[in-house]
Motif scaffolding. Structure first.
Motif, PDB file in Angstrom:
ATOM      1  N   LEU A  94       0.834  -1.199   0.000  1.00 58.70           N
ATOM      2  CA  LEU A  94       0.000   0.000   0.000  1.00 58.70           C
ATOM      3  C   LEU A  94       0.876   1.259   0.000  1.00 58.70           C
ATOM      4  O   LEU A  94       1.888   1.318   0.698  1.00 58.70           O
ATOM      5  N   GLU A  95       0.443   2.263  -0.833  1.00 59.08           N
ATOM      6  CA  GLU A  95       1.159   3.539  -0.843  1.00 59.08           C
ATOM      7  C   GLU A  95       0.796   4.347   0.400  1.00 59.08           C
ATOM      8  O   GLU A  95      -0.194   4.087   1.070  1.00 59.08           O
ATOM      9  N   GLU A  96       1.637   5.318   0.663  1.00 59.77           N
ATOM     10  CA  GLU A  96       1.409   6.279   1.735  1.00 59.77           C
ATOM     11  C   GLU A  96       1.282   5.601   3.117  1.00 59.77           C
ATOM     12  O   GLU A  96       0.533   6.056   3.970  1.00 59.77           O
ATOM     13  N   HIS A  97       2.031   4.506   3.352  1.00 61.66           N
ATOM     14  CA  HIS A  97       1.994   3.853   4.660  1.00 61.66           C
ATOM     15  C   HIS A  97       2.779   4.689   5.655  1.00 61.66           C
ATOM     16  O   HIS A  97       3.941   5.026   5.423  1.00 61.66           O
ATOM     17  N   MET A  98       2.140   5.083   6.755  1.00 65.51           N
ATOM     18  CA  MET A  98       2.735   5.977   7.741  1.00 65.51           C
ATOM     19  C   MET A  98       2.856   5.331   9.119  1.00 65.51           C
ATOM     20  O   MET A  98       3.044   6.008  10.105  1.00 65.51           O
ATOM     21  N   GLY A  99       2.776   3.966   9.222  1.00 62.88           N
ATOM     22  CA  GLY A  99       2.829   3.273  10.521  1.00 62.88           C
ATOM     23  C   GLY A  99       4.215   3.314  11.129  1.00 62.88           C
ATOM     24  O   GLY A  99       5.208   3.553  10.447  1.00 62.88           O
TER      25      GLY A  99
ATOM     26  N   ARG B 187       2.498   6.000  -5.280  1.00 62.28           N
ATOM     27  CA  ARG B 187       2.245   5.341  -6.557  1.00 62.28           C
ATOM     28  C   ARG B 187       2.338   6.319  -7.716  1.00 62.28           C
ATOM     29  O   ARG B 187       2.697   5.939  -8.838  1.00 62.28           O
ATOM     30  N   GLU B 188       1.990   7.590  -7.471  1.00 60.48           N
ATOM     31  CA  GLU B 188       2.026   8.558  -8.550  1.00 60.48           C
ATOM     32  C   GLU B 188       3.463   8.856  -9.003  1.00 60.48           C
ATOM     33  O   GLU B 188       3.668   9.357 -10.106  1.00 60.48           O
TER      34      GLU B 188
ATOM     35  N   ILE C 105      -4.210   4.408  -3.423  1.00 61.03           N
ATOM     36  CA  ILE C 105      -5.250   4.887  -2.524  1.00 61.03           C
ATOM     37  C   ILE C 105      -5.674   6.260  -3.042  1.00 61.03           C
ATOM     38  O   ILE C 105      -4.967   6.897  -3.832  1.00 61.03           O
ATOM     39  N   ASN C 106      -6.804   6.749  -2.685  1.00 61.55           N
ATOM     40  CA  ASN C 106      -7.339   8.041  -3.171  1.00 61.55           C
ATOM     41  C   ASN C 106      -6.670   9.190  -2.401  1.00 61.55           C
ATOM     42  O   ASN C 106      -7.198   9.683  -1.418  1.00 61.55           O
TER      43      ASN C 106
ATOM     44  N   ALA D 244      -4.759  12.336 -10.621  1.00 60.66           N
ATOM     45  CA  ALA D 244      -3.508  11.586 -10.703  1.00 60.66           C
ATOM     46  C   ALA D 244      -3.628  10.170 -10.180  1.00 60.66           C
ATOM     47  O   ALA D 244      -2.700   9.366 -10.350  1.00 60.66           O
ATOM     48  N   ASP D 245      -4.725   9.797  -9.530  1.00 60.74           N
ATOM     49  CA  ASP D 245      -4.874   8.443  -9.005  1.00 60.74           C
ATOM     50  C   ASP D 245      -5.053   7.447 -10.138  1.00 60.74           C
ATOM     51  O   ASP D 245      -5.266   7.821 -11.299  1.00 60.74           O
ATOM     52  N   ASP D 246      -4.974   6.141  -9.755  1.00 60.81           N
ATOM     53  CA  ASP D 246      -5.033   5.052 -10.738  1.00 60.81           C
ATOM     54  C   ASP D 246      -6.456   4.908 -11.252  1.00 60.81           C
ATOM     55  O   ASP D 246      -7.372   4.591 -10.476  1.00 60.81           O
ATOM     56  N   PRO D 247      -6.682   5.164 -12.553  1.00 56.26           N
ATOM     57  CA  PRO D 247      -8.052   5.049 -13.065  1.00 56.26           C
ATOM     58  C   PRO D 247      -8.513   3.603 -13.215  1.00 56.26           C
ATOM     59  O   PRO D 247      -9.696   3.357 -13.400  1.00 56.26           O
ATOM     60  N   THR D 248      -7.581   2.617 -13.114  1.00 60.84           N
ATOM     61  CA  THR D 248      -7.955   1.206 -13.321  1.00 60.84           C
ATOM     62  C   THR D 248      -8.303   0.502 -12.020  1.00 60.84           C
ATOM     63  O   THR D 248      -8.698  -0.669 -12.034  1.00 60.84           O
TER      64      THR D 248
END
Length: 790
Positions: free
Chosen positions: A63-68, A118-119, A152-153, A186-190
Motif C-alpha cells: 500500500l502507498e502512503e503507509h505511515m505506521g 504510486r504517482e 489509494i485516493n 492523478a490516481d489510478d483510473p484502473t
C-alpha cells in the motif's frame, strides 16, 4: 487516505491483509522447492528422475502512503529446500533492495521501510535467490518478481487550463453549448473509483448548467439579454470517487460574456428638436448635431441619418459621424433672414447592419422633426453682381468714366453705402471711384500695347457700420485705337542673282502692327510715290498681307553695283489709316544655275576666270606650304653658323669677316649704306630701281666748302637728325656705323659701295626685242635709263 498501522481500515484492505498474512507464504508470496529423492537399493543401480521445481514466483502488493511506526509487511520467500534449520539464506536484489525493501535472510520475510507514492513509481522489479549458508552454493536459481504499489485516493481532481474566459451571443437558445471543461486526477483510473470524476456547478445557476460526465457548460435560460446583464462568473466543481462522500474535489472559474447582436432599434430621445442658425453662417459649415440612441454596440449600433422631407431639404444636408454616431447638419445654401426666417426638417436614423432574426422586434429606424430658426445678423453691403467687366479706350483723358458698381444694404434698415478701391496693388492706383455713386474713372493715360487689361478690387461698406465691408473684383479692358503704324515683320536679307531674269520674285515680305486686328488686319504695300520709277526692281501687293519684290531687268553685275536700296511704303486698314516707310537692302550675288547663292564677296571675281572655290583653296594651301618650307630652310641655315670667337690673348688687329651674301640691291631698303659713302656723293637719294617712287623729296644742297670743312662729330649729329626725321626709313631703331675717312686721305677710298653712283653706258633697248616674256624687264630698265638722262 493514509495507513497508520498494519491493520486495514476499509473491508477491502482488511481482506487483503488477512490473505496476505494468513496465506501469503503458501499462496501469495511464498516460493516452494520440492526435491525428488534418489533411493539406493542394494544391488540396484541409481535411478535419476526429472526434478519438479517448487521455486514459484508471484506478484506482491504494498500500500502507498503507509505511515505506521513499523515496517509494512510485503510478503515471504520460501524454498522447498528450507527445513527450518537456518541453513538456507535468502538474498534480495533489484530496485529498492536494501533501502526500501529489506528481507530476513533466514525466514525470507520482506518488509517495506519507507512510505511509497504510486504517482511517482507504480512498481519495483526485484530478484530473489536462495543459497546454502554453509557452502554459499545456490539452492534455487535467481528468480525475478514485481512488487506493485497499491493505489489509494490521495489526489484531488485539477483543472489545468482554468480559469476560463469565453463568450456566447446574447439571445441564444437554451442549451447552447458554451464551453467544455476537463479535470484530471492523478490516481489510478484502473483501480477503484479514485480517478472517476463527476462535474457540478457551484455558482452560475440558473443561467448556465454543466453536464456531470462530460463537463460541457450550456445556457440554461432563453433569450439572455446583453443589455440587461453582460458578464457572468460560473464556478464548476470536479469530484472523484464518482461523487461519493469522502471523495476529493477541485474547482475552476469560467468567466462568460454575452456578445452583442442587433436586437435593439435606434430611438431619438425627443420627437421634436429646435436649432438656431444665424444668417451669416458660411455655406458648407456645420450648424448643428443630432443623435439617436442605440443600446447595441459596435457595428450593430451603426446608423445613417437622412432628411426625408421638409422645406429645408434643399438648404441643409446631414451626414453621419462614424465615431460618435451623430448626425452632422451642414448648410448647403446661404441663409437670408429677410426672405425666410425658419425651416422644418424630418430626420430619420436607421441601422445599417440588420439581423433578420430579430425583425419581429419592429423597424430598426426612428424619425424626429427638427425646426431651424434663422437669426438676423447685420450684414455687409451686397453687390448686384459677383464681378464686373468694364471697357475704356486707350489714350483716353484722365478722369474718363469707365463704369459703375452698385451695392445695397441687405438688411431691413437699408443703410447708405460708401465705395472705395483697395490700393493693395499698383494697378489699383490707376483708377479712382466716386464714394457715393460707385463710378470708376481713369487716373492715368493707358496704352493698350503696353497693358491690355487691369484687375482692381472695389469695396463697399455701410456708413453706419464701416466695419462691415464687402468686396467685388472689377476687370477693366483697354480698347484699341489705331495709333501704331505697320512695320516690316523682320529685317530682310534680300539677294538678287547676277543672272536674274526680268519679272523674277526674289523676296516675299510681310508686316506686323502692334494694334489689334480691328485696326491693322489689312496691309497695303507700295513703292514710295515720291521717288521716280525704279528701273531695277518693282513691288507687287499680293493682297494677303504680303508683298513680292520682282526684278525689272536682265542681269546684274557686282562690279558695276553690288547693293541696291528699295524704299517700301506700308499702310494699315485702321481708321484713320497709318503708314510707315521701310528701306530694303538688296545685295547682288553670284549664283549657281539652280539659283543657289554661291558668294556675294568681292574676292569671288576670280571665279569668273574659271577657277572654282576648291581650286582657290588648293592654290592658297600650296602657297602656305611653300612659305613654310622657305622659313624652315632659312632657320636651318642660320642655326649652322657659329659665332666668331677671338681669343683674348690675340693681340693682332681683329679682322671681321662677313660671309653673308646679302639680298642684293633690295637690301638698300633695310640698311642705309649711304652713310658709308663719300660725303660728296651722300647727298643723292637712293631708291629701288625696280619701283618708281611716288614722291621725290626736294634735294638738299650743301656747299662744297662746308663739306670740306665739316667736322666728323658734327657730321654724325647731322646724319642722326636726318635719320630721325626721314619718313622713308624702317619703323624701328637701328644702329648705324659711319666709317668716314675724310677728304685728305691720299690713298682714297677702295670701297665698292660707291660703284652704285657710277653711270653705265649700257643700252637696254635690246630687251624689247626678246619677246613678250621680257616686256616688263624692258619697261623697267627703260624707265631707269630715262631717269638717268633726266
Amino acid at each position: 487516505m493514509r495507513i497508520t498501522s498494519t491493520s486495514c481500515i476499509c473491508p477491502v484492505l482488511v481482506c487483503l491483509c488477512f490473505v496476505q498474512r494468513c496465506y501469503g507464504a503458501a499462496h501469495h508470496g511464498s516460493i516452494k522447492v520440492t526435491r525428488n529423492q534418489t533411493k539406493h537399493v542394494e544391488g540396484e543401480t541409481e535411478v535419476h528422475h526429472r526434478p519438479k521445481r517448487g521455486w514459484v514466483w508471484n506478484q506482491f502488493f504494498v500500500l502507498e502512503e503507509h505511515m505506521g511506526p513499523d515496517p509494512q509487511y510485503v510478503g515471504k520467500l520460501h524454498s522447498n529446500s528450507d527445513k527450518g534449520d537456518g541453513s538456507v539464506k535468502y538474498i534480495l536484489t533489484g530496485e529498492g533492495a536494501g533501502t526500501i525493501f529489506i528481507i530476513d535472510d533466514t525466514t525470507g520475510d520482506i518488509h517495506s521501510t519507507k512510505s511509497l507514492d504510486r504517482e511517482q513509481k507504480t512498481h519495483y522489479v526485484l530478484h530473489a535467490q536462495a543459497i546454502d549458508r554453509r557452502t554459499n552454493k545456490p539452492l534455487e536459481p535467481e528468480s525475478e518478481f514485481i512488487i506493485k504499489v497499491q493505489d489509494i485516493n490521495d489526489n484531488a481532481p485539477k483543472f489545468t487550463d482554468g480559469p476560463y474566459i469565453v463568450t456566447v451571443p446574447e439571445m441564444s437558445e437554451m442549451g447552447t453549448s458554451v464551453l467544455q471543461v476537463t479535470a484530471t486526477d492523478a490516481d489510478d483510473p484502473t483501480y477503484g473509483n479514485s480517478a472517476r470524476v463527476v462535474y457540478s456547478i457551484l455558482q452560475g445557476q440558473p443561467y448556465f448548467s454543466v453536464d456531470p460526465k462530460t463537463g460541457v457548460i450550456r445556457t440554461a435560460l432563453h433569450n439572455m439579454d446583453r443589455e440587461a446583464r453582460e458578464h457572468y462568473s460560473v464556478v464548476i466543481q470536479a469530484k472523484d470517487m464518482a461523487g461519493q462522500v469522502g471523495g476529493l474535489s477541485g474547482s475552476t472559474t469560467v468567466n462568460i460574456t454575452l456578445t452583442d447582436v442587433n436586437d435593439n432599434p435606434p430611438r431619438f430621445p425627443q420627437k421634436h428638436y429646435q436649432l438656431y442658425v444665424p444668417e451669416s453662417a458660411q455655406v458648407g459649415s456645420a450648424v448643428g448635431k443630432i443623435k439617436a440612441n442605440d443600446a447595441d454596440t459596435g457595428s450593430n449600433a451603426d446608423m445613417k441619418y437622412t432628411i426625408i422631407n421638409g422645406d429645408g431639404s434643399g438648404v441643409f444636408s446631414i451626414s453621419t459621424d462614424k465615431e460618435t454616431r451623430e448626425g452632422i447638419i451642414s448648410l448647403k445654401k446661404p441663409l437670408n433672414y429677410e426672405k425666410k426666417k425658419s425651416y422644418t426638417l424630418n430626420i430619420e436614423g436607421a441601422n445599417t447592419h440588420l439581423d433578420f432574426r430579430f425583425s419581429h422586434l419592429g423597424p430598426f429606424k426612428d424619425v424626429t422633426m427638427l425646426k431651424i430658426i434663422v437669426g438676423d445678423v447685420d450684414e455687409p453691403p451686397l453687390f448686384t453682381m459677383p464681378s464686373y467687366v468694364m471697357e475704356v479706350y486707350e489714350n483716353a483723358k484722365i478722369g474718363t468714366a469707365v463704369g459703375t458698381v452698385t451695392a445695397q444694404d441687405p438688411d431691413t434698415a437699408n443703410s447708405l453705402v460708401r465705395y472705395f478701391i483697395d490700393h493693395n496693388t499698383e494697378e489699383d492706383r490707376y483708377f479712382t471711384i466716386d464714394a457715393s455713386t460707385g463710378t470708376v474713372k481713369t487716373a492715368k493715360i493707358f496704352d493698350r500695347e503696353e497693358t491690355p487689361w487691369y484687375n482692381i478690387t472695389v469695396a463697399a461698406s455701410e456708413i453706419d457700420n464701416p466695419g462691415l465691408v464687402s468686396h467685388v473684383p472689377v476687370g477693366v479692358r483697354i480698347l484699341d485705337v489705331n495709333d501704331n503704324p505697320p512695320e516690316l515683320s523682320r529685317e530682310y536679307d534680300v539677294v538678287v542673282c547676277e543672272n536674274a531674269k526680268p519679272g523674277q520674285v526674289i523676296q516675299t515680305i510681310t508686316a506686323t502692327d502692334k494694334d489689334n486686328s480691328a485696326n491693322g488686319a489689312r496691309f497695303h504695300f507700295s513703292l514710295d510715290e515720291g521717288l521716280s520709277l525704279n528701273p531695277n526692281f518693282t513691288l507687287r501687293d499680293n493682297e494677303d498681307n504680303t508683298a513680292s519684290i520682282l526684278t525689272r531687268r536682265r542681269r546684274y553685275s557686282r562690279t558695276t553695283q553690288d547693293i541696291y536700296y528699295l524704299p517700301v511704303l506700308i499702310s494699315d486698314g485702321g481708321v484713320p489709316p497709318l503708314s510707315s516707310s521701310s528701306t530694303l537692302t538688296i545685295r547682288v550675288c553670284a549664283c549657281e544655275r539652280d539659283g543657289r547663292v554661291r558668294t556675294c564677296h568681292a574676292e569671288a571675281f576670280l571665279s569668273s576666270a574659271g577657277l572654282s572655290t576648291g581650286a582657290l583653296i588648293a592654290i592658297l594651301l600650296c602657297v602656305v606650304i611653300l612659305l613654310a618650307i622657305v622659313v624652315l630652310f632659312i632657320t636651318l641655315r642660320r642655326s649652322k653658323k657659329e659665332p666668331l670667337i677671338i681669343s683674348e690673348e690675340d693681340v693682332r688687329e681683329n679682322v671681321v669677316t662677313y660671309d653673308d651674301e646679302g639680298g642684293g640691291e633690295e637690301d638698300t631698303e633695310a640698311f642705309d649704306i649711304t652713310a658709308l659713302r663719300n660725303p660728296s656723293a651722300a647727298e643723292e637719294l637712293k631708291y629701288r630701281r625696280d619701283v618708281r617712287p611716288e614722291v621725290r623729296p626736294a634735294p638738299r644742297h650743301h656747299p662744297s666748302s662746308s663739306l670740306d670743312s665739316i667736322d666728323v662729330q658734327e657730321f654724325i649729329k647731322q646724319r642722326l637728325a636726318e635719320a630721325d626725321l626721314d619718313p622713308s626709313v624702317p619703323p624701328y631703331d637701328s644702329l648705324q656705323t659711319y666709317a668716314y675717312e675724310g677728304h685728305r686721305s691720299e690713298a682714297g677710298s677702295i670701297s665698292s659701295l660707291d660703284s652704285a653712283t657710277t653711270h653705265s653706258d649700257q643700252d637696254y633697248n635690246y630687251l624689247g626685242d626678246w619677246g613678250p616674256e621680257f616686256k616688263k624687264l624692258a619697261e623697267l630698265y627703260g624707265e631707269i635709263e630715262s631717269e638717268r638722262t633726266t
